[in-house]
Design a protein around this motif. Sequence first.
Motif, PDB file in Angstrom:
ATOM      1  N   VAL A  17      28.300  50.743  36.695  1.00 11.97           N
ATOM      2  CA  VAL A  17      27.864  50.350  38.042  1.00 11.97           C
ATOM      3  C   VAL A  17      28.227  48.910  38.324  1.00 11.97           C
ATOM      4  N   LEU A  18      28.029  48.045  37.334  1.00  9.91           N
ATOM      5  CA  LEU A  18      28.393  46.642  37.507  1.00  9.91           C
ATOM      6  C   LEU A  18      29.899  46.471  37.672  1.00  9.91           C
ATOM      7  N   LEU A  19      30.702  47.223  36.891  1.00 10.43           N
ATOM      8  CA  LEU A  19      32.161  47.157  37.009  1.00 10.43           C
ATOM      9  C   LEU A  19      32.624  47.649  38.376  1.00 10.43           C
ATOM     10  N   LEU A  20      31.985  48.722  38.872  1.00  8.14           N
ATOM     11  CA  LEU A  20      32.342  49.235  40.200  1.00  8.14           C
ATOM     12  C   LEU A  20      32.025  48.219  41.279  1.00  8.14           C
ATOM     13  N   MET A  21      30.905  47.523  41.182  1.00 12.45           N
ATOM     14  CA  MET A  21      30.574  46.493  42.167  1.00 12.45           C
ATOM     15  C   MET A  21      31.577  45.347  42.122  1.00 12.45           C
ATOM     16  N   ILE A  22      31.998  44.976  40.900  1.00  8.39           N
ATOM     17  CA  ILE A  22      32.997  43.901  40.788  1.00  8.39           C
ATOM     18  C   ILE A  22      34.314  44.326  41.433  1.00  8.39           C
ATOM     19  N   LEU A  23      34.769  45.588  41.209  1.00  9.59           N
ATOM     20  CA  LEU A  23      36.008  46.080  41.829  1.00  9.59           C
ATOM     21  C   LEU A  23      35.896  46.132  43.341  1.00  9.59           C
ATOM     22  N   ILE A  24      34.732  46.521  43.836  1.00  6.87           N
ATOM     23  CA  ILE A  24      34.539  46.553  45.295  1.00  6.87           C
ATOM     24  C   ILE A  24      34.636  45.152  45.870  1.00  6.87           C
ATOM     25  N   LEU A  25      34.035  44.168  45.200  1.00 14.30           N
ATOM     26  CA  LEU A  25      34.107  42.788  45.686  1.00 14.30           C
ATOM     27  C   LEU A  25      35.536  42.258  45.636  1.00 14.30           C
ATOM     28  N   ILE A  26      36.263  42.592  44.557  1.00 14.30           N
ATOM     29  CA  ILE A  26      37.666  42.150  44.473  1.00 14.30           C
ATOM     30  C   ILE A  26      38.498  42.805  45.567  1.00 14.30           C
ATOM     31  N   ASN A  27      38.322  44.099  45.786  1.00 14.39           N
ATOM     32  CA  ASN A  27      39.053  44.812  46.832  1.00 14.39           C
ATOM     33  C   ASN A  27      38.740  44.233  48.205  1.00 14.39           C
ATOM     34  N   LEU A  28      37.479  43.931  48.456  1.00  9.50           N
ATOM     35  CA  LEU A  28      37.095  43.339  49.733  1.00  9.50           C
ATOM     36  C   LEU A  28      37.711  41.958  49.902  1.00  9.50           C
ATOM     37  N   ALA A  29      37.741  41.179  48.819  1.00  2.00           N
ATOM     38  CA  ALA A  29      38.346  39.849  48.899  1.00  2.00           C
ATOM     39  C   ALA A  29      39.844  39.931  49.153  1.00  2.00           C
TER      40      ALA A  29
ATOM     41  N   ILE B 298      40.463  40.906  52.814  1.00  5.59           N
ATOM     42  CA  ILE B 298      40.271  39.753  53.703  1.00  5.59           C
ATOM     43  C   ILE B 298      41.438  38.786  53.576  1.00  5.59           C
ATOM     44  N   TRP B 299      41.931  38.593  52.360  1.00  3.14           N
ATOM     45  CA  TRP B 299      43.065  37.678  52.153  1.00  3.14           C
ATOM     46  C   TRP B 299      44.326  38.200  52.824  1.00  3.14           C
ATOM     47  N   ILE B 300      44.589  39.524  52.717  1.00  6.93           N
ATOM     48  CA  ILE B 300      45.756  40.113  53.371  1.00  6.93           C
ATOM     49  C   ILE B 300      45.646  39.997  54.885  1.00  6.93           C
ATOM     50  N   LEU B 301      44.466  40.269  55.424  1.00  7.68           N
ATOM     51  CA  LEU B 301      44.283  40.118  56.874  1.00  7.68           C
ATOM     52  C   LEU B 301      44.504  38.686  57.306  1.00  7.68           C
TER      53      LEU B 301
END
Length: 292
Positions: A37-49, A52-55
């Motif tokens: 669960v913690l790893l999935l949250m970290i991947l979600i935060l990285i994907n979101l970051a 945002i960076w690509i946009l």
Amino acid sequence: MTQEQCTHRNNVQSSEKPQVYKVGIYGWRKRCLYFFVLLLMILILINLALTIWILKVMNFTIDGMGKLRITEKGLKLEGDSEFLQPLYAKEIQSKPGRPLFLQSSRNVSVNIVNSNNQLLTQLVTGSTGFKARGKMFEVKSTTGKLLFSADEQEVVVGAERLRVMGAEGAVFSKSLETPHVRAEPFKELRLESPTRSLLMEAPKGIQILAEAGDIQAICRNELRLESKDGEISLDARRIRLMRLPEGKASTSSSSSGNRQTVYEVCVCPNGRLFLSQAGTGSTCQISNNVCL
């Protein structure tokens, strides 16, 4: 059943403890679940970051992406653009007051096709040159005046003056129709046919004029001046006929005095001109051996 047996049974049941069953994940399974669960949250935060960076980098907005804007009239593109595939558009125009550049490492092709995808008009600019294909080609000025037109039937030059700057001049394999042929100031005008004949025709006359120079007509064999219904006039202060043959008079009629330097011009029945020594009378009949 006696009373003592009932009492003994109740005592046995009351002495037994109730059993409790645990529901859930415990031990190392629980720790692994929390880790995933913690790893999935970290991947979600990285994907979101990263999103945002690509946009931010691609400059995505409500109006478009980067230098590409979506307007009511179509797409508006600012700056240099590179198209890896064919571009289909109804109209391409630059920003008002700015030039439009089309650049390619090989060629730039503009094709016009019909509803059956058959090629009608083609414009190709490449490293080997400029090619245009179509039924008609026209060049007009800003005022709408026709400057140049070409089709299968004829080529029309609508400019007031056509200048040929080549050292060898202009070569025409067929006929040329023009009201005026003139050389540049202080330049010579030469009409030449190296291997064939040169013919000039006009229904109302041909005028050859050299206001400040000479006119030369040179040929290898014969130069013929012919007028079917009119006459040929030579109007000049001095007319020189060079290298005319000289007729020889018979020995009986020739004088034994000094050779004369005055001659008369005689004409043979076939139109040939020759010279004869002048005498008190005409000597053409005496020296007509040239006409034989």
